[in-house]
Scaffold this motif. Structure first.
Motif, PDB file in Angstrom:
ATOM      1  N   VAL A  36       0.792  -1.328   0.063  1.00 13.70           N
ATOM      2  CA  VAL A  36      -0.431   0.301   0.367  1.00 13.70           C
ATOM      3  C   VAL A  36       0.656   1.636  -0.223  1.00 13.70           C
ATOM      4  CG1 VAL A  36      -1.798   1.242   1.454  1.00 13.70           C
ATOM      5  CG2 VAL A  36      -2.193  -1.168   1.638  1.00 13.70           C
ATOM      6  N   GLY A  37       1.201   1.579  -0.647  1.00 16.70           N
ATOM      7  CA  GLY A  37       1.824   3.236  -1.459  1.00 16.70           C
ATOM      8  C   GLY A  37       2.038   4.216   0.035  1.00 16.70           C
ATOM      9  N   SER A  38       0.964   4.247   0.654  1.00 14.29           N
ATOM     10  CA  SER A  38       1.171   5.691   1.297  1.00 14.29           C
ATOM     11  C   SER A  38       1.664   4.775   2.524  1.00 14.29           C
ATOM     12  CB  SER A  38      -0.735   6.025   1.529  1.00 14.29           C
ATOM     13  OG  SER A  38      -1.324   5.127   1.704  1.00 14.29           O
ATOM     14  N   VAL A  39       1.172   3.984   2.989  1.00 12.21           N
ATOM     15  CA  VAL A  39       1.811   2.993   4.065  1.00 12.21           C
ATOM     16  C   VAL A  39       3.390   2.818   4.201  1.00 12.21           C
ATOM     17  CG1 VAL A  39       1.526   0.739   5.732  1.00 12.21           C
ATOM     18  CG2 VAL A  39      -0.528   1.669   4.680  1.00 12.21           C
ATOM     19  N   ASP A  40       3.492   2.299   2.733  1.00 17.22           N
ATOM     20  CA  ASP A  40       4.863   1.965   2.547  1.00 17.22           C
ATOM     21  C   ASP A  40       5.612   3.665   2.831  1.00 17.22           C
ATOM     22  OD1 ASP A  40       4.811  -1.005   2.558  1.00 17.22           O
ATOM     23  OD2 ASP A  40       4.203  -0.419   0.341  1.00 17.22           O
ATOM     24  N   ARG A  41       5.315   4.260   1.944  1.00 16.52           N
ATOM     25  CA  ARG A  41       6.171   5.652   2.474  1.00 16.52           C
ATOM     26  C   ARG A  41       6.505   5.779   3.887  1.00 16.52           C
ATOM     27  NH1 ARG A  41       3.296   6.654  -2.171  1.00 16.52           N
ATOM     28  NH2 ARG A  41       1.863   8.345  -1.247  1.00 16.52           N
ATOM     29  N   PHE A  42       5.226   6.223   4.638  1.00 19.19           N
ATOM     30  CA  PHE A  42       5.139   6.640   6.120  1.00 19.19           C
ATOM     31  C   PHE A  42       6.139   5.965   6.885  1.00 19.19           C
ATOM     32  CE2 PHE A  42       3.284   6.277  10.914  1.00 19.19           C
ATOM     33  CZ  PHE A  42       3.656   7.581  10.725  1.00 19.19           C
ATOM     34  N   VAL A  43       6.315   4.621   6.588  1.00 16.81           N
ATOM     35  CA  VAL A  43       6.868   3.517   7.547  1.00 16.81           C
ATOM     36  C   VAL A  43       8.798   4.031   7.179  1.00 16.81           C
ATOM     37  CG1 VAL A  43       7.471   1.168   7.450  1.00 16.81           C
ATOM     38  CG2 VAL A  43       5.828   1.769   7.583  1.00 16.81           C
ATOM     39  N   GLN A  44       8.841   3.615   5.912  1.00 18.39           N
ATOM     40  CA  GLN A  44      10.069   4.575   4.937  1.00 18.39           C
ATOM     41  C   GLN A  44      10.530   5.618   5.639  1.00 18.39           C
ATOM     42  OE1 GLN A  44      11.213   4.555   1.207  1.00 18.39           O
ATOM     43  NE2 GLN A  44      12.536   5.311   0.990  1.00 18.39           N
ATOM     44  N   GLU A  45       9.950   6.990   5.912  1.00 22.24           N
ATOM     45  CA  GLU A  45       9.932   8.077   6.148  1.00 22.24           C
ATOM     46  C   GLU A  45      10.451   8.252   7.667  1.00 22.24           C
ATOM     47  OE1 GLU A  45       7.312  10.778   4.442  1.00 22.24           O
ATOM     48  OE2 GLU A  45       7.786   9.750   2.631  1.00 22.24           O
ATOM     49  N   SER A  46       9.544   7.857   7.804  1.00 19.86           N
ATOM     50  CA  SER A  46       9.571   7.468   9.841  1.00 19.86           C
ATOM     51  C   SER A  46      10.792   6.697  10.019  1.00 19.86           C
ATOM     52  CB  SER A  46       8.493   6.902  10.206  1.00 19.86           C
ATOM     53  OG  SER A  46       7.127   7.101   9.731  1.00 19.86           O
ATOM     54  N   PHE A  47      11.195   6.140   9.154  1.00 17.98           N
ATOM     55  CA  PHE A  47      12.660   5.290  10.207  1.00 17.98           C
ATOM     56  C   PHE A  47      14.013   5.880   9.015  1.00 17.98           C
ATOM     57  CE2 PHE A  47       9.755   1.104  11.174  1.00 17.98           C
ATOM     58  CZ  PHE A  47      10.561   1.354  12.503  1.00 17.98           C
ATOM     59  N   ASP A  48      13.542   6.739   7.851  1.00 18.78           N
ATOM     60  CA  ASP A  48      14.919   7.313   8.257  1.00 18.78           C
ATOM     61  C   ASP A  48      14.700   7.939   8.937  1.00 18.78           C
ATOM     62  OD1 ASP A  48      14.900   5.724   5.569  1.00 18.78           O
ATOM     63  OD2 ASP A  48      14.059   7.147   4.320  1.00 18.78           O
ATOM     64  N   LEU A  49      14.095   8.923   9.865  1.00 22.35           N
ATOM     65  CA  LEU A  49      13.991  10.121  10.219  1.00 22.35           C
ATOM     66  C   LEU A  49      14.585   9.900  12.160  1.00 22.35           C
ATOM     67  CD1 LEU A  49      10.906  11.920   9.921  1.00 22.35           C
ATOM     68  CD2 LEU A  49      12.939  13.092   9.463  1.00 22.35           C
ATOM     69  N   TYR A  50      14.255   8.079  12.455  1.00 26.61           N
ATOM     70  CA  TYR A  50      14.968   7.755  13.129  1.00 26.61           C
ATOM     71  C   TYR A  50      15.965   7.647  12.699  1.00 26.61           C
ATOM     72  CZ  TYR A  50      14.909   3.810  16.483  1.00 26.61           C
ATOM     73  OH  TYR A  50      14.730   2.929  17.474  1.00 26.61           O
ATOM     74  N   ASP A  51      16.305   6.847  12.286  1.00 26.02           N
ATOM     75  CA  ASP A  51      17.694   6.342  12.551  1.00 26.02           C
ATOM     76  C   ASP A  51      18.488   7.874  12.376  1.00 26.02           C
ATOM     77  OD1 ASP A  51      17.544   4.191  11.594  1.00 26.02           O
ATOM     78  OD2 ASP A  51      17.506   3.883   9.348  1.00 26.02           O
ATOM     79  N   LYS A  52      18.411   8.812  11.867  1.00 26.32           N
ATOM     80  CA  LYS A  52      18.846   9.963  11.808  1.00 26.32           C
ATOM     81  C   LYS A  52      19.127  10.529  13.541  1.00 26.32           C
ATOM     82  CE  LYS A  52      17.878  12.990   8.028  1.00 26.32           C
ATOM     83  NZ  LYS A  52      17.365  14.087   7.166  1.00 26.32           N
ATOM     84  N   VAL A  53      18.196  10.764  14.138  1.00 26.86           N
ATOM     85  CA  VAL A  53      17.897  10.645  16.006  1.00 26.86           C
ATOM     86  C   VAL A  53      18.584  10.347  16.450  1.00 26.86           C
ATOM     87  CG1 VAL A  53      16.312  10.934  17.747  1.00 26.86           C
ATOM     88  CG2 VAL A  53      15.632  12.022  15.379  1.00 26.86           C
TER      89      VAL A  53
END
Length: 515
Positions: A36-53
């Motif tokens: 599901v495109g919106s779910v996959d984008r949300f998960v990816q972007e959330s974890f990309d930001l999580y990795d930075k923090v």
């Protein structure tokens, strides 16, 4: 200027997400995509930001001060996280019409991504304000895991590092609501007196099923790795498929079945499955009928068509907006409830049809018919299984209050397991409402199985299924577990013939008894 910007960003975040205790164990990024495109984008972007923090959190734990570039990165990440967190409710809406398995996976990944996002916002805020503190041992645990090169895993958070050796990731505690929460308000309640059931287990592959009739053709098949036997309906002009009910339909009843469709973007917009409640069991229309057509085409969002005939005249002929494309591709479960003249239809957990005067009066409709429209021969294919017709489906709450006990075979589990199928939550929801209304009520939940398998295994399975129902009441509907006891009877108390599919379906049941 920079401090003002940080302050405003933090204020916005505080109003969006609740506080979260410090998260020092690394949250694993899901390995696979949901689809599901919106779910996959949300998960990816959330974890990309999580990795930075998380990286900067490690710096703080090691006593390394943040420089100006680090602060800029955290400020930007904080703004991005604010926007991302606001989008979560809209993304949940995108799961409407998606198949049950995909919904469960999406819910698990969304929950994990939101957990990572909450940690990231709280930690970024503390880092920017110079308030982030962690014990050295926690940092050593997390840094060691970060440097170990382990690939992300959906299963849970990491374990602690001991004696310099890597340890396996600990699974996060299983939460039944992760898989079932999208069904928590599902209000379909199946009938409690079984009239007809067919999963084609008694039929030979390649034969036309013994409990059906047709003026065309069809056959029982197995489909790849999909569990069970399926009846393939064959299209054609005027072809109808009739379940051979042993008695006429009552005033109040439910119909359920599973579909499996092989269609694509070239499938016609006229490709539909027609379900008709008819006044006869012949291959002709009588003066009374009620029909609903479910669209199967994929290149557009096609409407559900509903139409009826009462005493020879058309009363309702309309099209209801719907987008069933994803559901059609993911083995949807169809539920129908008829309560006198009222007709309701659900696809998976979503109700699409609710017409109060759709059924002809005076019990005029007595039989069920299926037929296919607009299918390409040899290309488009449709299969059906687990057709269940049951009398009732009105209100189990009143019966439980009045009689002190109810028995239902409407709570379904995965084959051989205690995993509740989400579409069964309509019954569990009604039980919870009884318990909420009268705080003095305590219930004993009793599980029963059919006779397939060893006695000891069935006894254990029935107990596990009773416990699963209790867990759903406690976890999803917040019922105190002190008010619930469980028991398993296995196959020891059959109410139906275990040599038939109907009898086995009756024996697979759950009882609720007031203590």
């Amino acid at each position: 200027m920079k401090n003002s910007k940080v302050f405003l960003s933090l204020c916005a975040v505080l109003f969006i997400l609740p506080s979260l205790d410090a998260q020092t164990k690394r949250i694993k990024r899901p390995k696979s995509r949901v689809g599901v495109g919106s779910v996959d984008r949300f998960v990816q972007e959330s974890f990309d930001l999580y990795d930075k923090v998380y990286k900067y959190d490690g710096y703080a734990a090691a006593g390394t001060p943040l420089d100006d570039d680090d602060i800029d990165v955290l400020e930007e990440a904080l703004e991005e996280m604010t926007v991302l967190s606001e989008s979560a409710p809209d993304i949940i809406d995108d799961l409407d019409g998606v198949g049950v398995l995909k919904q469960g996976k999406a819910t698990l990944q969304m929950n994990k991504a939101k957990k990572a996002l909450k940690y990231s916002i709280k930690t970024a805020k503390e880092l920017l304000l110079g308030q982030r503190e962690r014990e050295a041992q926690e940092n050593e645990d997390d840094t060691a895991e970060t440097e170990s090169g382990d690939s992300p895993d959906i299963s849970g958070t990491s374990g602690n590092q001991k004696d310099g050796a890597d340890v396996e990731a600990e699974e996060e505690p299983s939460n039944i609501s992760d898989k079932l929460e999208v069904y928590s308000k599902f209000d379909f309640v199946p009938g409690d007196k079984l009239l007809y059931f067919d999963d084609f287990s008694q039929d030979f592959i390649g034969d036309f099923p013994s409990k059906w009739n047709t003026n065309g053709t069809g056959e029982v098949v197995t489909v790849g790795s999909v569990e069970g036997k399926w009846f393939e309906l064959k299209g054609g002009y005027g072809i109808q498929f009739l379940p051979l009910l042993s008695e006429a339909l009552p005033e109040e009843y439910t119909i359920e079945f599973d579909l499996l469709a092989v269609v694509d973007t070239k499938t016609s917009s006229t490709a539909r499955l027609n379900l008709t409640l008819a006044d006869n069991n012949e291959f002709r229309d009588g003066p009374n009928k009620s029909s609903v057509e479910l669209p199967l085409g994929q290149f557009g969002a096609f409407s559900i068509r509903v139409f009826n005939r009462i005493n020879g005249g058309t009363v309702i002929n309309s099209s209801l907006n719907a987008n069933l494309r994803q559901a059609v591709l993911n083995k949807p479960h169809i539920s129908v409830a008829v309560n006198k003249r009222r007709f309701r239809l659900w696809v998976n957990q979503k109700k699409y049809v609710d017409i109060p005067q759709f059924i002809a009066p005076d019990k005029a409709l007595s039989h069920i018919k299926f037929n296919l429209l607009g299918m390409r021969d040899g290309v488009d294919r449709l299969f059906i299984t687990n057709l269940k017709v049951a009398e009732g489906g009105v209100d189990l709450r009143r019966k439980l209050m009045a009689e002190g006990r109810i028995s239902t075979n409407g709570i379904l589990f995965d084959s051989g397991s205690a995993n509740i199928q989400p579409r069964s939550l309509g019954i569990v929801r009604q039980i919870s409402q009884v318990l909420m209304q009268d705080q003095s009520i305590k219930l004993n939940i009793i599980g029963h199985t059919d006779s397939d398998g060893p006695d000891e295994a069935n006894l254990a399975l029935s107990k596990a299924r009773a416990n699963a129902v209790k867990e759903a009441l406690v976890t999803i509907y917040k019922i105190s577990e002190e008010r619930l006891t469980t028991e398993g009877k296995g196959e020891s108390e059959p109410v139906g013939d275990n040599t038939t599919a109907d009898g086995k379906a009756q024996n697979r049941r759950v009882e609720f008894v007031k203590i």
